[in-house]
Scaffold this active site. Structure first.
Site, mmCIF file in Angstrom:
data_model
loop_
_atom_site.group_PDB
_atom_site.id
_atom_site.type_symbol
_atom_site.label_atom_id
_atom_site.label_comp_id
_atom_site.label_asym_id
_atom_site.label_seq_id
_atom_site.Cartn_x
_atom_site.Cartn_y
_atom_site.Cartn_z
ATOM 1 N N THR A 278 -6.318 0.320 28.218
ATOM 2 C CA THR A 278 -6.115 1.755 27.983
ATOM 3 C C THR A 278 -7.253 2.362 27.171
ATOM 4 O OG1 THR A 278 -3.706 1.548 28.076
ATOM 5 C CG2 THR A 278 -4.573 3.445 26.888
ATOM 6 N N SER B 11 -5.128 -5.020 31.318
ATOM 7 C CA SER B 11 -4.874 -6.346 30.746
ATOM 8 C C SER B 11 -3.771 -7.111 31.457
ATOM 9 C CB SER B 11 -4.575 -6.243 29.249
ATOM 10 O OG SER B 11 -3.338 -5.627 29.004
ATOM 11 N N THR C 264 -3.396 -3.368 25.799
ATOM 12 C CA THR C 264 -2.339 -3.783 24.879
ATOM 13 C C THR C 264 -1.276 -4.668 25.521
ATOM 14 O OG1 THR C 264 -1.073 -1.750 25.274
ATOM 15 C CG2 THR C 264 -2.639 -1.729 23.441
ATOM 16 N N ASP C 265 -1.153 -4.650 26.854
ATOM 17 C CA ASP C 265 -0.090 -5.428 27.502
ATOM 18 C C ASP C 265 -0.198 -6.919 27.181
ATOM 19 O OD1 ASP C 265 0.964 -3.160 28.583
ATOM 20 O OD2 ASP C 265 0.333 -3.556 30.639
#
Length: 330
Positions: free
Chosen positions: A10, A55, A88-89
């Site tokens: 992101t 990610s 961030t995943d």
């Protein structure tokens, strides 16, 4: 010199034609340009676009590539620190993996990302990246291992987890808290992270699958083994319980030489043999599984992948996995 390694996510998104974000589109230079005005005079920053992907697409090959790049940079005495931007995943997965293979890094390795893209109103991307660069450049960050910087908090990669799908406080260390804080340009470390001994890794990482348990859920263990899984992590209930009819399948996996480890899906606290009834951890351990202490299922999966990636680790996986899983509680 601070090395900024970008992998997408992101924080590197651009607007898509549908109004949604296209993750990982921006190269490293564009990220640095977007926050350059917020940086104080300090070490120079060298940029490298290592990956450009969301990610959720990060795989074992990517993890090894990121680790190898960090090892190369850390071997260079001109390196003051490394910052890795990441979606961030799976940010916690990459940070935890790096902690296991790098151990007590000679200079800071810091992972960060953002919940909002640079072009979105109220984006946390500039703040997080500026903070991460400051943390990486600070001598006080040395000896803390791999760190995750997010929303003015500094977390140990050994403990951090994503705790919100959208809020700017996207990461926390459940049950422990952050090791440090960022107050403007001031860094405070009230706690010291405990650093694990590095785990050797082979040229490739074997396939290890996560199996979530739920009340009355069907058991996919035999099917996953038949499909090629080389190890299994059962994300169990409470202290490590599974539905009673899962125990024979665990025993069959053990007999077939497929390692099985047990984690708790509760999000905090270790598995423990405190009950004895069908499906309890005591019965699961007797069937051949190994407890993963306080590790999350995702952490335990990466650990088992690392352990099984070398012939020595695969030959003695139970002892090596148990020792590495319990290092933080010794």
């Amino acid at each position: 010199m601070i090395h900024l390694l970008t992998t997408g996510g992101t924080i590197a998104s651009t607007p898509g034609t549908s109004g949604r974000n296209v993750a990982g589109a921006l190269p490293a230079e564009a990220l640095l340009d977007a926050i350059d005005a917020g940086l104080d005079a300090g070490p120079a920053v060298h940029t490298e676009s290592l990956l450009q992907k969301p990610s959720n697409a990060i795989n074992g090959e990517d993890l090894c590539r990121i680790a190898e790049r960090c090892e190369t940079r850390l071997a260079d005495p001109s390196t003051d620190g490394i910052v890795i931007t990441h979606g961030t995943d799976t940010l916690e997965d990459t940070a935890w993996f790096l902690q296991q293979v790098l151990g007590d890094c000679p200079r800071p390795v810091v992972v960060t990302g953002s919940q909002r893209a640079l072009h979105e109103r109220g984006s946390d991307a500039p703040r997080n990246l500026v903070d991460a660069l400051r943390v990486a450049a600070a001598t006080g960050s040395r000896g803390q291992g791999v760190l995750v910087v997010f929303d003015e908090a500094i977390h140990s990669a050994s403990l951090v987890r994503k705790i919100s799908s959208y809020r700017l406080t996207g990461f926390g260390s459940p049950g422990y808290g952050p090791v440090g804080h960022i107050d403007g340009t001031i860094l405070r470390y009230p706690l010291n992270a405990r650093i694990p001994t590095p785990i050797p890794r082979g040229p490739t990482l074997p396939r290890v699958d996560i199996v979530p348990a739920a009340a009355g859920s069907a058991c996919p263990i035999d099917a996953l083994r038949g499909d090629g899984a080389q190890g299994l992590i059962i994300d169990a209930l409470g202290r490590g319980q599974v539905p009673p009819d899962w125990v024979p399948a665990i025993a069959r996996a053990h007999a077939a030489g497929c390692p099985v480890a047990i984690t708790s899906s509760t999000g905090s606290g270790p598995v423990a043999e405190v009950y004895e009834y069908p499906g309890s951890l005591e019965r699961v351990i007797a069937a051949g599984a190994v407890g993963a202490d306080t590790l999350s299922a995702r952490q335990a999966r990466l650990l088992l992948m690392l352990v099984l990636s070398t012939p020595e680790g695969a030959a003695d996986w139970r002892a090596r996995f148990a020792a590495a899983a319990g290092w933080s509680t010794v």
